[in-house]
Design a protein around this motif. Sequence first.
Motif, mmCIF file in Angstrom:
data_model
loop_
_atom_site.group_PDB
_atom_site.id
_atom_site.type_symbol
_atom_site.label_atom_id
_atom_site.label_comp_id
_atom_site.label_asym_id
_atom_site.label_seq_id
_atom_site.Cartn_x
_atom_site.Cartn_y
_atom_site.Cartn_z
ATOM 1 N N ASP A 289 32.965 -69.995 -136.270
ATOM 2 C CA ASP A 289 33.777 -69.222 -135.179
ATOM 3 C C ASP A 289 33.007 -68.854 -134.149
ATOM 4 O OD1 ASP A 289 36.471 -68.475 -136.779
ATOM 5 O OD2 ASP A 289 35.258 -68.597 -138.312
ATOM 6 N N CYS A 290 31.889 -69.114 -134.088
ATOM 7 C CA CYS A 290 31.003 -68.965 -133.028
ATOM 8 C C CYS A 290 31.172 -69.994 -131.595
ATOM 9 C CB CYS A 290 29.334 -69.017 -133.421
ATOM 10 S SG CYS A 290 28.462 -68.848 -132.123
ATOM 11 N N SER A 291 31.279 -69.550 -130.466
ATOM 12 C CA SER A 291 31.431 -70.413 -129.542
ATOM 13 C C SER A 291 30.136 -70.467 -128.807
ATOM 14 C CB SER A 291 32.744 -70.008 -128.579
ATOM 15 O OG SER A 291 32.277 -68.765 -128.071
ATOM 16 N N GLY A 292 29.240 -69.586 -128.956
ATOM 17 C CA GLY A 292 27.887 -69.599 -128.484
ATOM 18 C C GLY A 292 28.076 -68.866 -127.106
ATOM 19 N N CYS A 293 28.923 -67.922 -127.160
ATOM 20 C CA CYS A 293 29.339 -67.005 -125.739
ATOM 21 C C CYS A 293 27.947 -66.174 -125.238
ATOM 22 C CB CYS A 293 30.459 -66.159 -125.947
ATOM 23 S SG CYS A 293 30.330 -64.895 -127.109
ATOM 24 N N ARG A 294 27.276 -65.911 -126.417
ATOM 25 C CA ARG A 294 25.919 -65.128 -126.099
ATOM 26 C C ARG A 294 26.413 -63.563 -125.991
ATOM 27 N NH1 ARG A 294 21.103 -66.358 -123.569
ATOM 28 N NH2 ARG A 294 20.639 -68.593 -123.871
ATOM 29 N N LEU A 295 27.548 -62.992 -126.271
ATOM 30 C CA LEU A 295 27.924 -61.667 -126.202
ATOM 31 C C LEU A 295 26.909 -60.652 -127.134
ATOM 32 C CD1 LEU A 295 31.619 -61.533 -125.463
ATOM 33 C CD2 LEU A 295 29.694 -61.268 -123.692
ATOM 34 N N CYS A 296 26.862 -61.359 -128.583
ATOM 35 C CA CYS A 296 26.340 -60.753 -129.354
ATOM 36 C C CYS A 296 24.606 -60.657 -129.032
ATOM 37 C CB CYS A 296 26.148 -61.531 -130.747
ATOM 38 S SG CYS A 296 25.902 -63.171 -130.360
ATOM 39 N N MET A 307 19.702 -67.479 -129.555
ATOM 40 C CA MET A 307 20.444 -68.767 -129.527
ATOM 41 C C MET A 307 19.661 -69.929 -129.572
ATOM 42 S SD MET A 307 23.328 -67.283 -128.578
ATOM 43 C CE MET A 307 24.386 -68.546 -128.502
ATOM 44 N N ALA A 320 24.565 -68.949 -132.125
ATOM 45 C CA ALA A 320 23.762 -67.968 -132.562
ATOM 46 C C ALA A 320 23.219 -67.695 -133.855
ATOM 47 C CB ALA A 320 24.859 -66.479 -132.286
ATOM 48 N N ALA A 336 30.909 -56.765 -130.444
ATOM 49 C CA ALA A 336 30.812 -57.736 -129.210
ATOM 50 C C ALA A 336 31.556 -59.254 -129.499
ATOM 51 C CB ALA A 336 29.340 -58.167 -128.935
ATOM 52 N N CYS A 337 31.694 -59.722 -130.515
ATOM 53 C CA CYS A 337 31.994 -61.256 -130.801
ATOM 54 C C CYS A 337 33.520 -61.214 -130.555
ATOM 55 C CB CYS A 337 31.809 -61.307 -132.263
ATOM 56 S SG CYS A 337 32.021 -63.013 -132.454
ATOM 57 N N PRO A 338 34.098 -61.902 -129.538
ATOM 58 C CA PRO A 338 35.221 -62.206 -129.161
ATOM 59 C C PRO A 338 36.206 -62.786 -130.465
ATOM 60 C CG PRO A 338 34.136 -63.528 -127.706
ATOM 61 C CD PRO A 338 33.059 -63.244 -128.739
ATOM 62 N N GLY A 352 32.433 -64.478 -135.517
ATOM 63 C CA GLY A 352 31.467 -65.545 -135.582
ATOM 64 C C GLY A 352 30.205 -64.918 -136.034
ATOM 65 N N ILE A 353 30.201 -63.645 -135.950
ATOM 66 C CA ILE A 353 29.101 -62.955 -136.509
ATOM 67 C C ILE A 353 29.584 -61.756 -137.538
ATOM 68 C CG2 ILE A 353 28.702 -61.208 -134.453
ATOM 69 C CD1 ILE A 353 25.633 -61.983 -135.137
HETATM 70 S S1 SF4 Z 1 29.472 -63.047 -129.707
HETATM 71 FE FE1 SF4 Z 1 30.241 -64.244 -131.461
HETATM 72 S S2 SF4 Z 1 31.037 -66.167 -130.366
HETATM 73 FE FE2 SF4 Z 1 29.484 -65.231 -129.272
HETATM 74 S S3 SF4 Z 1 27.520 -66.127 -129.608
HETATM 75 FE FE3 SF4 Z 1 27.688 -64.165 -130.676
HETATM 76 S S4 SF4 Z 1 28.508 -64.999 -132.842
HETATM 77 FE FE4 SF4 Z 1 28.990 -66.598 -131.262
#
Ligand code: SF4
Length: 499
Positions: A289-296, A307, A320, A336-338, A352-353
């Motif tokens: 479920d992690c798209s690597g968006c970096r919000l976390c 990352m 992440a 933070a995770c979408p 994702g987290i």
């Molecule tokens: S906020 Fe969620 S989807 Fe985005 S990088 Fe972190 S774990 Fe992955």
Amino acid sequence: MLGLEGILNKIFGSDLNPLYYLGALGFYFFWVIAVSGAYIYAFYKTGIELSYPSVEYITHEQWYLGGIMRSLHRYASDALVLVMVLHLLREYILGRYHGARWFAWVTGVLLIWLIFAAGINGYWMVWDKLAQYATVTTVEWFDWLPIFSEPMSRSFLTQDVLNDRFFSLISFAHVTVPLFILFLLWVHIMRISKPVVNPRRRLAAGMLLALFVLSLFVPALSQGPADMLIEPRNLNIDWFYLFIYPLLDIWTAGQVWAMVAGVSLLLTVMPWLPSRFRQIPVAEVHLQDCSGCRLCVADCPYEAVVMRPRSDGMHFTEEAVVVADRCVSCGICVGACPSSNPFRGEESYLSGIEMPSMTMSGLRNRLNADLARLVGDVKILLVGCDNAADVARLRSASVAVLRLPCTAMLPPSFIEYALHEHHVDGVMISGCRENDCYHRLGVLWTEQRLTAKREPRLRSRAERRRIRKFWAASPDFKKLESELESFCASLKQGEVVEK
Ligand code: SF4
Ligand code: HEM
Ligand code: SF4
């Protein structure tokens, strides 16, 4: 502590409350010491016959600048000890010293040693009677340790034996130890994201003004030239730095060593001693479920998410990873995770987290159950955190409650979910006082998400009049209660007007 902070909030406002900026004030006083010290150093002469007269010249001949600089140097150093001790006490009392915070705590303990070493060394540089007393007593104290073959105190028995090399050494140390302090300060805040190292401008200006007025009216003075033939008496002690010396007059060197070593050891192991503060298991990433968006990564207050290149073959470039020994289990990354979005269809979905002991689907189930039982004209969802006013005490027939490790664990989509899926009339958000978030950035991130200044944003379809924020620490519980009542009343009135 929170009561005292509340009083200072009333006097100064939360933006200028000195207790909220103790670490930043420490940095600030360090810079004042560095600038004033650099000025004095330009006129200071290194040598047994030269040091005292050069300090006298700075103090009296040049009182309008050199004298003020000397006093600023001394009072800023005292202020540094004061804010350091208050900072230590505050972190301890509020429980911000265990778990992953051990790193800041232990480096803080090392800072205490270095700051005292630099301050005491500074007093020697003046080479007045106080310096003589402090030097000889220190040397006698160190002679107790079985590390020197010949007692060091022999070198200090007469003025003739004392040589200029000693002064070169102490003036070299007085520059290098502060450089170590600066390095250690950087290490101290290394694991903290966006550390507050500058106090607000008005607070800094007020502090400088106070130091300046003190310097003008009570200038720092020497206490007569040192003379190794006469034992100094009736000295004025700087209690911030030199409190150990009178203790050495009444206790043996061994006893004072035992006390210093005992206190240092106790402080160092403090993060690992049993305490009333419990930490839930640390955050975990779910790659599917992690798209690597970096919000976390952007929101974690402790730089505990990093990352790395994608390892599961999915088409995203990064994934992440939680660095477990940096994580304080605040849950802010989950907010933070979408993919924490509760509108997702799956019965048991994953973000994702996640916080393993408080998953998002578990939270949604709890919320569904709590909201489903609500009755009354005005139904409310109240959200709060474990470290502020206890929202659980306000649960009632018409109020559902969600208590989280940090309010910023709540993704804004949960607010929309409560308003639109469950038709609650209002959502009230609470948590630690402004500028005093237990997890440092939770209040700020929540504010920014709700005002759509930060991702994930609260979408515009969530009617703002149905959302209220009220930041309240535990002593503010009554205020939170009456704010909730006033929110209910305003919602009720709004419904009547709308009808
Ligand atoms: S906020 Fe969620 S989807 Fe985005 S990088 Fe972190 S774990 Fe992955
Ligand atoms: C004068 C010396 C010191 C300075 C200038 C200083 C400065 C700071 C600063 C700027 C922060 C970050 C604050 C934030 O943005 O949240 C911090 C955090 C911290 N400091 Fe210090 N500090 C000093 C000494 C100490 C000492 C002596 C201790 C305790 C032994 C200590 C313990 C901590 C802890 C535990 C944190 C982390 C708090 C958290 O994680 O929420 N510090 N310090
Ligand atoms: S719970 Fe998340 S945001 Fe909080 S410290 Fe751990 S990784 Fe960072």
